[in-house]
Write a protein that holds these residues in place. Structure first.
Motif, PDB file in Angstrom:
ATOM      1  N   LEU A   2      44.137  37.092  28.191  1.00  0.00           N
ATOM      2  CA  LEU A   2      43.224  37.308  29.307  1.00  0.00           C
ATOM      3  C   LEU A   2      42.764  38.761  29.277  1.00  0.00           C
ATOM      4  CD1 LEU A   2      41.819  36.292  31.856  1.00  0.00           C
ATOM      5  CD2 LEU A   2      43.906  36.832  33.149  1.00  0.00           C
ATOM      6  N   ASP A   3      41.464  38.950  29.081  1.00  0.00           N
ATOM      7  CA  ASP A   3      40.889  40.286  28.979  1.00  0.00           C
ATOM      8  C   ASP A   3      39.990  40.554  30.184  1.00  0.00           C
ATOM      9  OD1 ASP A   3      39.727  42.692  28.344  1.00  0.00           O
ATOM     10  OD2 ASP A   3      39.101  42.116  26.323  1.00  0.00           O
ATOM     11  N   LEU A   4      40.446  41.410  31.078  1.00  0.00           N
ATOM     12  CA  LEU A   4      39.690  41.792  32.268  1.00  0.00           C
ATOM     13  C   LEU A   4      39.283  43.264  32.200  1.00  0.00           C
ATOM     14  CD1 LEU A   4      41.950  40.048  34.952  1.00  0.00           C
ATOM     15  CD2 LEU A   4      39.823  39.176  33.968  1.00  0.00           C
ATOM     16  N   SER A   5      39.381  43.859  31.029  1.00  0.00           N
ATOM     17  CA  SER A   5      39.118  45.282  30.887  1.00  0.00           C
ATOM     18  C   SER A   5      37.692  45.641  31.280  1.00  0.00           C
ATOM     19  CB  SER A   5      39.377  45.727  29.451  1.00  0.00           C
ATOM     20  OG  SER A   5      38.523  45.044  28.547  1.00  0.00           O
ATOM     21  N   GLY A   6      37.560  46.785  31.970  1.00  0.00           N
ATOM     22  CA  GLY A   6      36.250  47.278  32.340  1.00  0.00           C
ATOM     23  C   GLY A   6      35.577  46.520  33.467  1.00  0.00           C
ATOM     24  N   SER A   7      36.291  45.646  34.139  1.00  0.00           N
ATOM     25  CA  SER A   7      35.688  44.849  35.207  1.00  0.00           C
ATOM     26  C   SER A   7      35.645  45.641  36.520  1.00  0.00           C
ATOM     27  CB  SER A   7      36.475  43.555  35.419  1.00  0.00           C
ATOM     28  OG  SER A   7      37.718  43.832  36.040  1.00  0.00           O
ATOM     29  N   THR A   8      34.930  45.104  37.495  1.00  0.00           N
ATOM     30  CA  THR A   8      34.813  45.749  38.812  1.00  0.00           C
ATOM     31  C   THR A   8      35.805  45.171  39.816  1.00  0.00           C
ATOM     32  OG1 THR A   8      33.060  44.186  39.428  1.00  0.00           O
ATOM     33  CG2 THR A   8      32.376  46.285  38.444  1.00  0.00           C
ATOM     34  N   LEU A   9      36.790  44.472  39.332  1.00  0.00           N
ATOM     35  CA  LEU A   9      37.805  43.886  40.211  1.00  0.00           C
ATOM     36  C   LEU A   9      38.448  44.945  41.092  1.00  0.00           C
ATOM     37  CD1 LEU A   9      39.808  41.385  37.971  1.00  0.00           C
ATOM     38  CD2 LEU A   9      38.512  40.808  40.024  1.00  0.00           C
ATOM     39  N   GLU A  10      38.654  44.584  42.353  1.00  0.00           N
ATOM     40  CA  GLU A  10      39.369  45.462  43.272  1.00  0.00           C
ATOM     41  C   GLU A  10      40.786  44.955  43.525  1.00  0.00           C
ATOM     42  OE1 GLU A  10      37.166  46.083  46.829  1.00  0.00           O
ATOM     43  OE2 GLU A  10      35.400  46.888  45.802  1.00  0.00           O
TER      44      GLU A  10
END
Length: 298
Positions: A2-10
């Motif tokens: 699972l790659d969530l790198s660089g996302s705007t997730l808070e």
């Protein structure tokens, strides 16, 4: 994976703990994340966790000790220390990298319990003042990188200095034996301490020191018998080299006036120590090994 790198997730959802077979999780460079759910610690098959670049994380999950399969951990946090998360219980951990922790003053106790740890990076932790006493007992550690830690003085850290002035055999049997050491931008460093080099005298192959403006000595009594590559940059006060480097193959000195003078071909005081190296570069000028001049390759 699972790659969530660089996302705007808070916020990372709590259900992530249900991904029981997940082995790779990349949350790096997510500057809006301030907290990770403790449910992430249920990922007992997770082998890789990247949190570097998440410099707004206020606190790591408290039950990280249960991430028993974790092998690669890159982290960032706003904490002052890393106590209370059970990091010392991650027996499978091989690589630990701590980046950009602007408030970090201390790591955690029990680091010697990380019996599989072979690579440790501590970079851009500007308030870090000392290293754990147990670091010198991490027998599997092969590569150590310490850089941009302006308050860290390795030579006076009490946790690592005790007794070394009273018993020169202290630390010999700790098992601490590096193969690669990289030190950069430590303005308080004046001398490499005994604990750092003594146990590695017969194992260290690569040594790089750069941007240590107050460094004056490499503990010249050391015989670095396995050293193959030595690179020193921007250490203007450094005036000595190790006594013996019989396997040295590459030497690079840049912006270190005193050392450069001592290594001048034929006339420098330290030339006999380094003359056998196949490649020597002093302030951009390459000196070819004499034997290559005598027997040039066709």
């Amino acid at each position: 994976m699972l790659d969530l790198s660089g996302s705007t997730l808070e916020v990372l959802p709590r259900w992530i703990g249900n991904l029981k077979h997940l082995r790779f999780l990349d949350i790096s460079n997510c500057p809006n994340i301030k907290k990770l759910p403790n449910s992430i610690c249920k990922l007992q098959n997770l082998q890789t966790l990247f949190l570097d670049g998440c410099d707004q994380i206020e606190e790591l999950p408290k039950d990280m000790r249960y991430m028993i399969s974790l092998r690669f951990l890159l982290l960032a946090t706003k904490q002052r220390d890393l106590h209370g998360h059970g990091l010392q219980h991650l027996k499978s951990l091989r690589v630990l990298a701590i980046y950009g922790c602007e408030n970090l003053e201390y790591l955690f106790d029990g680091i010697q319990k990380l019996t599989s740890l072979h690579t440790l990076w501590i970079v851009d932790c500007k308030k870090l003042v000392s290293l754990p006493h147990g670091l010198k007992y991490v027998a599997a550690l092969q590569s150590l990188v310490i850089g941009v830690c302006e308050k860290l003085d390795l030579s006076t850290a009490q946790e690592l200095k005790e007794k070394e002035d009273y018993n020169e055999d202290y630390l010999v049997d700790t098992g601490f034996s590096l193969q690669s050491l990289y030190i950069a931008d430590l303005p308080k460093l004046k001398a490499l301490p005994q604990w750092l080099l003594r146990g590695s005298a017969n194992t260290l192959k690569n040594l790089t020191i750069t941007g240590c403006e107050n460094l004056t000595t490499l503990a010249e009594w050391h015989n670095l018998t396995s050293l193959e590559k030595l690179e020193i940059k921007c250490c203007p006060k450094l005036s000595t080299l190790p006594k013996t480097m019989k396997r040295l193959k590459q030497l690079k000195i840049e912006d270190c006036t005193l050392v450069s003078q001592r290594c001048q071909q034929e006339i420098g005081e330290d030339w006999p120590k380094v003359a056998h190296a196949s490649r020597i570069v002093l302030d951009g000028n390459t000196i070819t090994a004499p034997e290559l001049l005598i027997n040039p390759t066709p």
